[in-house]
Design a protein around this motif. Structure first.
Motif, mmCIF file in Angstrom:
data_model
loop_
_atom_site.group_PDB
_atom_site.id
_atom_site.type_symbol
_atom_site.label_atom_id
_atom_site.label_comp_id
_atom_site.label_asym_id
_atom_site.label_seq_id
_atom_site.Cartn_x
_atom_site.Cartn_y
_atom_site.Cartn_z
ATOM 1 N N UNK A 108 0.805 -1.217 0.000
ATOM 2 C CA UNK A 108 0.000 0.000 0.000
ATOM 3 C C UNK A 108 0.843 1.274 0.000
ATOM 4 N N UNK A 109 2.067 1.192 0.535
ATOM 5 C CA UNK A 109 2.994 2.334 0.523
ATOM 6 C C UNK A 109 2.371 3.572 1.185
ATOM 7 N N UNK A 110 1.837 3.399 2.388
ATOM 8 C CA UNK A 110 1.169 4.499 3.084
ATOM 9 C C UNK A 110 2.042 5.140 4.147
ATOM 10 N N UNK A 111 2.745 4.333 4.934
ATOM 11 C CA UNK A 111 3.422 4.866 6.124
ATOM 12 C C UNK A 111 4.783 5.472 5.827
ATOM 13 N N UNK A 182 2.051 10.840 13.053
ATOM 14 C CA UNK A 182 0.964 10.347 13.893
ATOM 15 C C UNK A 182 0.163 9.385 13.028
ATOM 16 N N UNK A 183 -0.150 8.206 13.560
ATOM 17 C CA UNK A 183 -0.855 7.234 12.725
ATOM 18 C C UNK A 183 -1.750 6.357 13.587
ATOM 19 N N UNK A 184 -2.707 5.743 12.947
ATOM 20 C CA UNK A 184 -3.473 4.678 13.592
ATOM 21 C C UNK A 184 -4.105 3.796 12.531
ATOM 22 N N UNK A 185 -4.269 2.547 12.895
ATOM 23 C CA UNK A 185 -4.983 1.591 12.066
ATOM 24 C C UNK A 185 -6.272 1.297 12.817
ATOM 25 N N UNK A 213 -3.863 7.364 8.581
ATOM 26 C CA UNK A 213 -4.786 6.564 9.389
ATOM 27 C C UNK A 213 -5.741 5.779 8.499
ATOM 28 N N UNK A 214 -6.147 4.624 9.038
ATOM 29 C CA UNK A 214 -7.047 3.720 8.338
ATOM 30 C C UNK A 214 -8.339 3.588 9.133
ATOM 31 N N UNK A 215 -9.471 3.761 8.459
ATOM 32 C CA UNK A 215 -10.788 3.650 9.097
ATOM 33 C C UNK A 215 -11.714 2.872 8.170
ATOM 34 N N UNK A 304 -10.797 3.070 4.298
ATOM 35 C CA UNK A 304 -10.198 4.286 3.768
ATOM 36 C C UNK A 304 -8.884 4.520 4.486
ATOM 37 N N UNK A 305 -7.803 4.573 3.741
ATOM 38 C CA UNK A 305 -6.479 4.811 4.303
ATOM 39 C C UNK A 305 -6.027 6.201 3.847
ATOM 40 N N UNK A 306 -6.138 7.161 4.768
ATOM 41 C CA UNK A 306 -5.840 8.556 4.459
ATOM 42 C C UNK A 306 -4.368 8.852 4.714
ATOM 43 N N UNK A 307 -3.756 9.575 3.785
ATOM 44 C CA UNK A 307 -2.360 10.007 3.922
ATOM 45 C C UNK A 307 -2.360 11.537 3.798
#
Length: 311
Positions: A108-111, A182-185, A213-215, A304-307
């Motif tokens: 996913x290459x998000x973090x 700052x992150x959260x799953x 973050x992922x929601x 939804x994985x927001x960056x």
């Protein structure tokens, strides 16, 4: 009497405490952070620590002003052991797995790269993500509302002696400009009011810092059939009425529309870099929810994985 229990700290984060809440009132006494000073260019659960779905009889929409901290803390204190027993073997086995379908961040290459960065996990649960990022060389702080979850994280830390802090995502006990990431799953941005928690995350980020973050997708929630206990292909809920959802034991989770997420993020001064809609391959199991058909998330966005970043 509030029990104060020191946790291991490092670097500029010396002085953080794990403070247990008052059991009589349910109030959270927050850690008083050390003075981090100005940011000096420092660039922060399957891995979803707190899934968006617990058993939810009698689900209903609540006021946006509901104070969900005491009830959410009690819920997670009650279910922590069972949750970790069921899910830790998967989410703790491999680092950097996102969401209900345990999709790898390498895909996913998000973090992004975290080595040398100051990272805050909002809703760290038993610390599966935090341990992994600390092992990669990040200076990590794990924050959670539940002392039972923090106790599980403390037992599992091993050599990764990162700080654990009890607190609420909507009332972060940290100075401004303290973190690069700052992150959260799921975690804090599923279990705290986003219109309060997102500005708090933006406040503690330094310039150029990222909120990732992922929601759950609002479509996943809107298609949840209460009677059948599964997500279906039929709209069951009002898309525009998903702001707050009553969970078990009087707890509350939060669900926004796409437009509301954009407004909350932009209102906090954050720029949206990407919106990833994780798509599992056919046959990938969902360890948290039953879907009908089983390939629901391959056909429609379940998460939804927001960056984002702070300019």
């Amino acid at each position: 009497m509030i029990d104060r229990k020191e946790v291991v700290s490092s670097g500029s984060l010396v002085g953080l405490l794990y403070l247990a809440p008052d059991e009589a009132t349910g109030a959270i006494t927050q850690a008083r952070p050390a003075d981090h000073g100005p940011s000096q260019g420092r660039t922060a659960a399957r891995a979803a620590q707190c899934p968006n779905r617990v058993d939810r009889p009698g689900r209903q929409c609540w006021s946006r002003q509901v104070d969900s901290i005491p009830a959410n803390r009690r819920l997670w204190n009650r279910i922590s052991s069972a949750y970790q027993y069921e899910h830790d073997p998967q989410i703790g086995a491999t680092p950097r797995l996102w969401g209900m379908y345990s999709l790898p961040d390498a895909h996913l290459q998000a973090l992004g790269e975290v080595t040398g960065k100051h990272v805050l996990e909002l809703g760290c649960g038993a610390g599966q993500w935090s341990r992994a990022l600390a092992a990669e060389g990040a200076t990590v702080v794990g924050l959670d509302l539940s002392e039972a979850q923090l106790a599980a994280a403390a037992r599992a830390r091993g050599a990764a002696r990162y700080p654990l802090v009890q607190g609420a995502a909507e009332q972060l006990p940290f100075a401004a400009d303290s973190f690069d990431l700052v992150f959260c799953d799921f975690g804090g941005l599923s279990w705290a009011p986003p219109h309060l928690a997102v500005p708090e995350a933006a406040r503690v980020l330094g310039r150029g810092g990222r909120l990732v973050f992922n929601v759950a997708s609002p479509w996943f929630e809107a298609c949840y059939d209460e009677a059948a206990g599964r997500v279906t292909t039929t709209l069951q809920q009002d898309y525009f009425g998903l702001h707050t959802i009553a969970e078990d034991d009087g707890a509350t989770s939060y669900q926004l529309t796409y437009g509301d997420w954009v407004r909350v993020l932009r209102g906090a001064g954050l720029l949206i870099d990407d919106l990833i809609e994780p798509r599992p391959e056919l046959g990938t199991s969902n360890g948290y929810n039953e879907t009908d058909p089983p390939d629901w998330a391959h056909r429609w966005p379940a998460e939804l994985l927001w960056v984002t970043h702070k300019p």
